[in-house]
Structure formats: C-alpha cells, structure tokens
Design a protein around this motif. Structure first.
Motif, mmCIF file in Angstrom:
data_model
loop_
_atom_site.group_PDB
_atom_site.id
_atom_site.type_symbol
_atom_site.label_atom_id
_atom_site.label_comp_id
_atom_site.label_asym_id
_atom_site.label_seq_id
_atom_site.Cartn_x
_atom_site.Cartn_y
_atom_site.Cartn_z
ATOM 1 N N GLY A 1 0.813 -1.213 0.000
ATOM 2 C CA GLY A 1 0.000 0.000 0.000
ATOM 3 C C GLY A 1 0.844 1.259 0.000
ATOM 4 N N VAL A 2 1.890 1.265 0.845
ATOM 5 C CA VAL A 2 2.753 2.442 0.915
ATOM 6 C C VAL A 2 3.456 2.647 -0.428
ATOM 7 C CG1 VAL A 2 4.754 3.469 2.041
ATOM 8 C CG2 VAL A 2 3.081 2.239 3.392
ATOM 9 N N THR A 3 3.950 1.550 -1.016
ATOM 10 C CA THR A 3 4.623 1.651 -2.307
ATOM 11 C C THR A 3 3.693 2.262 -3.352
ATOM 12 O OG1 THR A 3 5.742 -0.384 -1.692
ATOM 13 C CG2 THR A 3 6.017 0.336 -3.943
ATOM 14 N N THR A 4 2.446 1.781 -3.387
ATOM 15 C CA THR A 4 1.487 2.316 -4.346
ATOM 16 C C THR A 4 1.239 3.792 -4.109
ATOM 17 O OG1 THR A 4 0.408 0.197 -4.076
ATOM 18 C CG2 THR A 4 -0.697 1.802 -5.450
ATOM 19 N N SER A 5 1.032 4.162 -2.843
ATOM 20 C CA SER A 5 0.782 5.569 -2.515
ATOM 21 C C SER A 5 1.932 6.444 -2.976
ATOM 22 C CB SER A 5 0.628 5.743 -1.009
ATOM 23 O OG SER A 5 -0.662 5.437 -0.629
ATOM 24 N N GLU B 1 -27.193 -1.573 -12.354
ATOM 25 C CA GLU B 1 -27.316 -2.387 -11.150
ATOM 26 C C GLU B 1 -26.107 -3.290 -10.952
ATOM 27 O OE1 GLU B 1 -31.189 -4.195 -11.008
ATOM 28 O OE2 GLU B 1 -32.095 -2.205 -11.184
ATOM 29 N N LEU B 2 -25.417 -3.568 -12.050
ATOM 30 C CA LEU B 2 -24.215 -4.397 -11.986
ATOM 31 C C LEU B 2 -23.104 -3.700 -11.193
ATOM 32 C CD1 LEU B 2 -24.066 -7.148 -13.297
ATOM 33 C CD2 LEU B 2 -22.611 -6.173 -15.063
ATOM 34 N N LEU B 3 -23.170 -2.391 -11.121
ATOM 35 C CA LEU B 3 -22.176 -1.647 -10.338
ATOM 36 C C LEU B 3 -22.134 -2.146 -8.896
ATOM 37 C CD1 LEU B 3 -22.699 2.082 -11.396
ATOM 38 C CD2 LEU B 3 -20.730 0.669 -11.865
ATOM 39 N N ALA B 4 -23.299 -2.610 -8.433
ATOM 40 C CA ALA B 4 -23.380 -3.069 -7.051
ATOM 41 C C ALA B 4 -22.624 -4.372 -6.851
ATOM 42 C CB ALA B 4 -24.831 -3.249 -6.637
ATOM 43 N N ALA B 5 -22.342 -5.075 -7.965
ATOM 44 C CA ALA B 5 -21.703 -6.383 -7.831
ATOM 45 C C ALA B 5 -20.179 -6.283 -7.793
ATOM 46 C CB ALA B 5 -22.126 -7.275 -8.986
ATOM 47 N N ILE B 6 -19.644 -5.089 -8.051
ATOM 48 C CA ILE B 6 -18.190 -4.953 -8.067
ATOM 49 C C ILE B 6 -17.677 -4.936 -6.632
ATOM 50 C CG2 ILE B 6 -16.270 -3.439 -8.697
ATOM 51 C CD1 ILE B 6 -18.000 -2.442 -10.981
ATOM 52 N N PRO B 7 -16.659 -5.749 -6.319
ATOM 53 C CA PRO B 7 -16.161 -5.781 -4.948
ATOM 54 C C PRO B 7 -15.554 -4.452 -4.522
ATOM 55 C CG PRO B 7 -15.258 -7.574 -6.249
ATOM 56 C CD PRO B 7 -15.961 -6.684 -7.185
ATOM 57 N N SER B 8 -15.689 -4.210 -3.240
ATOM 58 C CA SER B 8 -15.239 -2.952 -2.657
ATOM 59 C C SER B 8 -13.757 -2.679 -2.920
ATOM 60 C CB SER B 8 -15.516 -3.055 -1.164
ATOM 61 O OG SER B 8 -15.290 -1.884 -0.521
ATOM 62 N N VAL B 9 -12.935 -3.741 -2.848
ATOM 63 C CA VAL B 9 -11.497 -3.569 -3.037
ATOM 64 C C VAL B 9 -11.186 -3.059 -4.444
ATOM 65 C CG1 VAL B 9 -9.282 -4.745 -3.004
ATOM 66 C CG2 VAL B 9 -11.054 -5.433 -1.434
ATOM 67 N N VAL B 10 -11.957 -3.558 -5.403
ATOM 68 C CA VAL B 10 -11.744 -3.123 -6.776
ATOM 69 C C VAL B 10 -12.036 -1.631 -6.902
ATOM 70 C CG1 VAL B 10 -12.499 -3.431 -9.156
ATOM 71 C CG2 VAL B 10 -12.252 -5.401 -7.657
ATOM 72 N N TYR B 11 -13.097 -1.192 -6.238
ATOM 73 C CA TYR B 11 -13.392 0.249 -6.223
ATOM 74 C C TYR B 11 -12.227 1.026 -5.614
ATOM 75 C CZ TYR B 11 -18.251 0.195 -7.712
ATOM 76 O OH TYR B 11 -19.390 0.088 -8.444
ATOM 77 N N LEU C 1 -9.025 0.187 -5.505
ATOM 78 C CA LEU C 1 -7.891 0.224 -6.431
ATOM 79 C C LEU C 1 -8.172 1.181 -7.576
ATOM 80 C CD1 LEU C 1 -6.951 -3.538 -6.596
ATOM 81 C CD2 LEU C 1 -5.645 -1.692 -5.572
ATOM 82 N N TRP C 2 -9.382 1.132 -8.087
ATOM 83 C CA TRP C 2 -9.780 2.038 -9.166
ATOM 84 C C TRP C 2 -9.612 3.483 -8.703
ATOM 85 C CZ3 TRP C 2 -14.539 5.000 -9.627
ATOM 86 C CH2 TRP C 2 -14.699 5.583 -10.888
ATOM 87 N N GLY C 3 -10.004 3.735 -7.450
ATOM 88 C CA GLY C 3 -9.842 5.079 -6.897
ATOM 89 C C GLY C 3 -8.390 5.509 -6.884
ATOM 90 N N ILE C 4 -7.515 4.598 -6.440
ATOM 91 C CA ILE C 4 -6.098 4.949 -6.329
ATOM 92 C C ILE C 4 -5.465 5.163 -7.699
ATOM 93 C CG2 ILE C 4 -3.836 4.023 -5.679
ATOM 94 C CD1 ILE C 4 -5.135 2.743 -3.275
ATOM 95 N N PHE C 5 -5.758 4.252 -8.617
ATOM 96 C CA PHE C 5 -5.038 4.291 -9.893
ATOM 97 C C PHE C 5 -5.692 5.175 -10.945
ATOM 98 C CE2 PHE C 5 -3.367 0.326 -8.103
ATOM 99 C CZ PHE C 5 -2.023 0.625 -8.193
ATOM 100 N N VAL C 6 -6.989 5.397 -10.850
ATOM 101 C CA VAL C 6 -7.669 6.159 -11.896
ATOM 102 C C VAL C 6 -8.206 7.491 -11.380
ATOM 103 C CG1 VAL C 6 -9.513 6.123 -13.603
ATOM 104 C CG2 VAL C 6 -8.277 4.022 -13.073
ATOM 105 N N MET D 1 -13.891 -1.137 3.032
ATOM 106 C CA MET D 1 -12.602 -1.390 2.377
ATOM 107 C C MET D 1 -12.184 -0.255 1.454
ATOM 108 S SD MET D 1 -10.700 -3.547 3.228
ATOM 109 C CE MET D 1 -9.058 -3.092 2.785
ATOM 110 N N ALA D 2 -13.079 0.155 0.569
ATOM 111 C CA ALA D 2 -12.721 1.195 -0.399
ATOM 112 C C ALA D 2 -12.308 2.458 0.348
ATOM 113 C CB ALA D 2 -13.899 1.476 -1.319
ATOM 114 N N LEU D 3 -13.029 2.759 1.437
ATOM 115 C CA LEU D 3 -12.711 3.962 2.198
ATOM 116 C C LEU D 3 -11.367 3.836 2.903
ATOM 117 C CD1 LEU D 3 -16.079 5.207 3.575
ATOM 118 C CD2 LEU D 3 -14.521 6.327 2.029
ATOM 119 N N ALA D 4 -11.113 2.652 3.481
ATOM 120 C CA ALA D 4 -9.832 2.471 4.166
ATOM 121 C C ALA D 4 -8.686 2.703 3.185
ATOM 122 C CB ALA D 4 -9.746 1.076 4.765
ATOM 123 N N MET D 5 -8.920 2.384 1.917
ATOM 124 C CA MET D 5 -7.862 2.556 0.933
ATOM 125 C C MET D 5 -7.751 3.988 0.439
ATOM 126 S SD MET D 5 -8.619 -0.894 -1.184
ATOM 127 C CE MET D 5 -7.266 -0.952 -2.350
#
Lengths: 344, 343
Positions: A208-212, B145-155, B157-162, B266-270
């Motif tokens: 996580g830190v690396t990514t950040s 409605e399919l948006l609801a099926a995406i796992p929180s972690v994927v959201y 990661l998407w937040g971080i990278f996109v 999860m998404a929020l923690a990330m």
C-alpha cells in the motif's frame, strides 16, 4: 422426462461440489499455513513456491498480513508458523503454551522512498529525516533538506508523508531507529508497531505504501528495499552513525549486518549500526515456529522447508532485494531447528 | 353429493398437506424470530465486549480527538465527523446522478433515442429491431445495477489508480486559485475526502437509481396524462408532477444508500487517508469509523481493552446508522402521508 433429467443433473453437480470441497481437505499432501510480515513476503512467496515444486504434495500458504497479525495468529494457534520483523516480546512468547522458536530467515533494509519530479538524488541528514517524520519539516525546499543537497532544484511543495496504517514490523524497526537517533522522537511517537504519527497519510502494508508513493508526487515514506526496487521508486541516501551518506544497497546493508553478533535466542537488533560503510536502517526478519508440533509429517516438512530456505533459498534473496544471512547465522539457525520436536 | 366429494377443488386437505403447511408456516416463523434473535445477540455481544471501554472512557470517547494505542488515549470524534461528512458528500453526488439515471431510464429518453436511430435506417417497426428501444433500457438498467456487484477492493484500487490521478490537477488548481474558500483549503495530496466520497457515490448509485426507477415507474399513468392534458411540457411534467409523486420512494432509496455509505469499509480504508483530523476541506485526508475498524481490528486480537475500544466505536457506528434510518423512516412517513389515495 425432462424433470428427471434436470434432477439428475442437480445431483451430479451437487456431488461434484462435495467431492471438490472435501477433496482438498483430505488430500494426500501436507499443508503448512503461515501468516505475518509483509516485509519479506515477496521472498517467502518465491521460496515456498520453489519448495512446493520440488516436493510433490506439499503446499505452503503464506499470507502477507503484517507482523502484528503474524504474532497474534501464533498466539491464537491459527497458523503453523508466523512471521514477524519485530521479533516477539517476552510477554507475547509467554502466551504460547507450545513455546516458540524464532528463526531469522533473511535481512532487509528499510529505505525512504520518495516521489519528486526532477529530483533523482536526494541526501538527507539524520536531523532532516527525523524532522520530516515528526512533521517539523513541511516543505521540500526546507533549509535543512537544502543543506545536504547542493545544486538540486528543490520545489516549493508540501511534503506528503506516507506511513503504515496497519500494525507493522517495518514500522517497529523504523521507529526503533528513529528513537535511537532522536530523543524527541523516542519521547513522543516512540518505538511501536503502530505509533501515533504526528503527520502523514496512512496506507496498508508495504504494498500500500509503495502504491501511494508511486501515485502521489511530493510524497515520501518508508518501505522495504525490495518493494522500492521493484516499483522503481527513488530512494534517499541516508546519513549513518559515522556521518557518511550511504546509498541503500545489498552491499551497504551487508556491511551493517557484519557488525552484529547473533545471541542465543536468535533475536538481534541493529537500531543504529556502526561502521563507515553501513546503511543505517537494517533488520533481520524472523519466522516464528512452535517448539512442539502435533504431527510428525508437518514437522518433517517444516524442517525441510527451513533447511531449503537457509541453503538454496539464500541464493535467490539478493535478486529480490534481500540480504543473504551471514554464514555464522545460517549455522546457528540450522542448529536451532533441533529445539523443535513432536509433542503436545 | 358423491360427485361433490370427488371434485378436486372442494375436497378437504389431506393430512400431508396439513402437515407440510404447518411445517412451512412454523419454519418461516422460526427464521423470522431467528433473524431478530441474531440481531439482538450481535448488539448484546458488541455492547458486552465494549463494556470495559465504555466504563473507562465514557462519553469522552465521542468528543476526544486522539487515537494513540501507546498512551491508551482513545477518541473517535474525527472518525464520526469523517463518516458523516464523506457519506453526506457521497449522497449529494450519488443522488444527483442516481435520480438522473432513473429519470433517463423510466421516461423513455433512451428508448426514444434508439427509436430515432432505427428510424434513420427505416427499420423501427421491423420484427427484429422493433423491440430494441425497450431492450436497450433494460440492458442499461441492468448495467447500472451491476455496479453493485463490483467488490469494494476493486473500487478502492480504481480510486487509487484512476480517480486520484484524474482529480489531482484540477483539485490543485482549485487550491491554488481559490484556497481562501474553506472547501478547497488544503493541498490535494492523493488520498483524501473527495476521492473517497466520489468513489462512495458510485458505489451507492445503483441503490439510488434502482429504487428511484421503481418509484418513477409506479407513478400512475393517469397523472402523466392529466398533466399533459393541461398543456404541460415533458420537463414540466417530470419536475413538478412525476418527481414529487415519486419523492417518497426516491427518498427511501436515498436513506438506504446513506446506510450503505456509512458502513462502507474497504474502499474507504484505501482512499480516505486514515488520518485523525477534522477539516472542512475536501482535499484533506480524513478517517471514518468503518475504516478505523478495518485498519485496527486484525491485530487487536488478544488485547481486551483494544477490542473493547473498537467495539465501542462499532457501537457508535451502529447507533449512527440506526439514527439515520429512523429519521429517514419518519420523514418518509410524513412526506408520503399527503399522497395517500392517489393510487
């Protein structure tokens, strides 16, 4: 007719599911479950994979969940072995009825990685990097940073400090080092797996830190050398105890390890290594084994695994950014395996 | 009479039917009670475990701002603030988009568009293409409605990278040029309130849009016809007749979504930065109760007080969620009271 066929199909599917689920549990192989530090995780994963390849039917599962969880899983008895780079405290060891044997497996350097456009060489004095993590230096062009970086064009940008959100051995080792070199740091955040940082945004795990760090310009944080190397992050050249500026590398970390004698319980710390060539933040990392295993099969596989890691495994550590154990340490660890026996 | 007895319609239930009926009825009842019992047990267990922490820290737990396991000082005011702030922001963004999507899907805009395209090719009534407009609407509805099926972690990661890289430049422009405005008062460093709320908004969008769409579809056609009959345009009809009529249902969806936003972990923690600060700025890192629990629970393990503190925080989160739902239900009741008898 159609109905019967459908029913038949359902039964077949159900049977398949049952076979599939029970199949893995009662299979002929031996399974070892490990969990803990994320610091050596890339190395462990590659070792365990190689080991499983050459040993048919043996499966070793390692979860990179952080040293804190590694230690608590050993105490709760939910794993076959744990891993931690904050070793284990006396009172923690006392909680394990079966007893524990700590085995140093590899060593690594903790680096300060940063993300700053146009600056690929950064030197930080001891005072500067302590102050960054105390929140006393807030801008990249602070005079304390500029003093050791002549000719580098430092931007007028806020420093974004990234620290770990989870309980972490990397944090423990890093704060141990900071506490050793700074009285102020020792008093306020102190040495801890999860200290109360005065600054910084938090990310989970070395990953996580690396990514950040990779994603956010203007940030600095501490990660294991191998992670920074793999992510191609710029690393800070740090001032060591002798006042030399040392680039993080396998060689400079090995120099630091050379000066430390391994005690009988195999728990050695290097909070601020001596030596002109020594990189200042280096640590051993341990696998936590029980002193007694119930199953002979498991014990045999475990011992084979550790022997493999100590011999064949050490050869691949450098390429992943870890420091091979000194010969004398390998001998001691190998001898310590005799302390582990079958029993309840 | 004899004939009567043999009739399959009027024969008395067989013993087998009576038994299965009874079994079915009591099984249902048992499960209903079990659900309630489990709920009560969870609340009891959490309160029990939180006991020591409640005694130790009392009400000050809710108003103090430090979280330091070393000195054993615990307070969750920043997390309470962060939870409410991020959820409210997410709700603002999410309901704007969600209700728009619902209107788009229920009022025939997409269908009409597809129809016009088909008309260009002259196949609008063809037996293969004629059903396209309706199919397109169903497809888009399912897609949302399919948006609801995406796992929180994927959201996450998407937040971080996109999302974060996309936002960075415009956010820092806002900070540099309008930094005096409290909402833009800090530099955007990456993780923080805005990306967290934005991703949260997308996560709750399917809840809002699905329920709003159902509410909009349920508006009686006679209302629409009456409105058009009085000479109202389509937009006037939507804004001043259909939306107010469906407002009860839409509001219900929004309350549900708020509940989900409060508890999202999860998404929020990330994305939120996990920092204990109370700031109004959209760009500053913050923390939420759920993220706090996610980050600390794993290794709290053997320490009773630490578990207690986390359970206490969980209890507060439950209380907040309950409070929001109760207030929502009350408002809903009042809002729909005047609309009874319309259907």
């Amino acid at each position: 007719m159609k109905n019967t066929l459908f029913k038949l199909g359902t039964y077949v599917a159900l049977a398949a599911v049952i076979v599939a689920t029970t199949g893995c549990g009662s299979g002929s192989g031996t399974k070892l479950q490990g969990a803990g530090a994320s610091f050596p995780a890339p190395l462990y994963t590659s070792w365990f994979k190689e080991f499983s390849k050459s040993h048919k039917g043996v499966q070793i599962d390692y979860q990179s969940v952080g040293s804190g969880t590694g230690v608590s899983s050993v105490i709760d008895g939910t794993v076959d072995f744990g891993a931690s780079d904050a070793a284990m405290k006396e009172d923690e060891m006392a909680k394990v009825e079966r007893g524990v044997q700590l085995l140093p497996m590899t060593a690594g350097a903790i680096v300060l990685a940063y993300n700053l456009d146009g600056v690929d060489q950064l030197k930080l004095s001891r005072e500067a990097y302590v102050d960054i993590f105390l929140g006393k230096i807030e801008k990249w062009n602070d005079p304390k940073i500029a003093a050791t970086n002549e000719g580098v064009n430092l931007p007028d940008l806020d420093i974004n400090v990234v620290v770990r959100s989870d309980s972490s051995g990397t944090t423990y080792v890093f704060t141990q080092h900071l506490s050793t070199i700074s009285k102020e740091f020792a008093e306020s955040p102190g040495t801890n797996k999860a200290p109360n940082w005065p600054v910084g945004t938090k990310s989970k795990g070395n990953e996580g830190v690396t990514t950040s760090l990779a994603q956010n310009p203007g940030s600095i944080g501490y990660v294991e050398f191998g992670y920074a190397m793999k992510a191609k992050l710029a690393m800070v050249t740090l001032e060591n105890k002798s006042g030399e500026f040392i680039k993080p590398s396998i060689a400079s970390a090995q120099a630091a390890l050379a000066g430390v004698e391994m005690p009988a319980d195999l728990i050695a710390w290097l909070p601020d290594p001596e030596g002109k060539e020594s990189y200042p933040i280096v640590t051993y990392t341990w696998i936590i084994a029980y002193k007694k295993y119930e199953s002979e099969e498991k014990l045999k596989v475990f011992k084979e695994l550790i022997q493999y890691c100590l011999t064949e495994g050490q050869k691949s550590s450098e390429s992943l950014g870890y420091i091979p154990l000194p010969e004398t340490v390998v001998e001691k660890v190998s001898a310590a395996l005799d302390n582990i026996t079958v029993g309840k | 009479m004899d004939q009567y007895k043999k009739s399959p319609i009027s024969r008395p239930p067989t013993l087998r039917e009576i038994v299965t009926d009874l079994v079915f009825r009591y099984t249902c009842l048992a499960f209903a009670w079990l659900t309630i019992a489990v709920m009560c047990y969870i609340v009891f267990e959490i309160t029990w475990k939180a006991g020591p922490a409640i005694q130790e820290y009392g009400f000050g737990f809710l108003t103090s701002q430090t979280w330091d396991p070393n000195t054993k000082e615990f307070g969750i005011l920043p997390e309470i603030w962060g939870t409410l702030y991020s959820s409210t922001l997410a709700l603002l963004i999410g309901s704007l988009f969600g209700v728009s999507v619902a209107v788009f899907l229920s009022e025939g805009y997409l269908g009409n568009f597809v129809f016009q395209v088909l008309k260009l090719f002259g196949v609008q009534f063809h037996r293969f293409w004629g059903k396209m407009p309706a199919a397109a609407e169903t497809a888009l509805k399912n897609l949302v409605e399919l948006l609801a099926a995406i796992p929180s972690v994927v959201y996450g990661l998407w937040g971080i990278f996109v999302v974060i890289p996309l936002m960075r430049d415009s956010c820092n422009w806002l900070y540099e040029n309008m930094g005096w405005f409290p909402l833009f008062g800090t530099r955007f460093e990456g993780t923080g309130m805005l990306p967290a709320s934005f991703v949260l908004a997308i996560m709750i969008l399917p809840t809002i849009s699905a329920i709003s769409r159902d509410a909009l579809v349920a508006v009686p056609p006679k209302l629409r016809e009456a409105s058009y009959g009085l000479g109202a345009t389509r937009w006037e009809t939507i804004l001043s007749v259909i939306l107010p009529t469906a407002s009860g249902g839409i509001f219900g969806g929004v309350v549900l979504a708020f509940g989900r936003a409060l508890g999202e972990t999860m998404a929020l923690a990330m994305l939120v930065g996990n920092v204990n600060t109370i700031k109004v700025s959209l760009f500053s890192p913050a923390n939420t109760l759920a993220a706090l629990l996610a980050n600390n629970f794993q290794e709290a393990g053997s320490d009773e007080m630490k578990v207690g503190v986390l359970m206490y925080a969980g209890l507060v989160l439950m209380a907040i969620t309950l409070g929001v739902n109760v207030i929502g239900a009350l408002i809903l009741q009042r809002a729909t009271a005047g609309l009874k008898g319309l259907n």
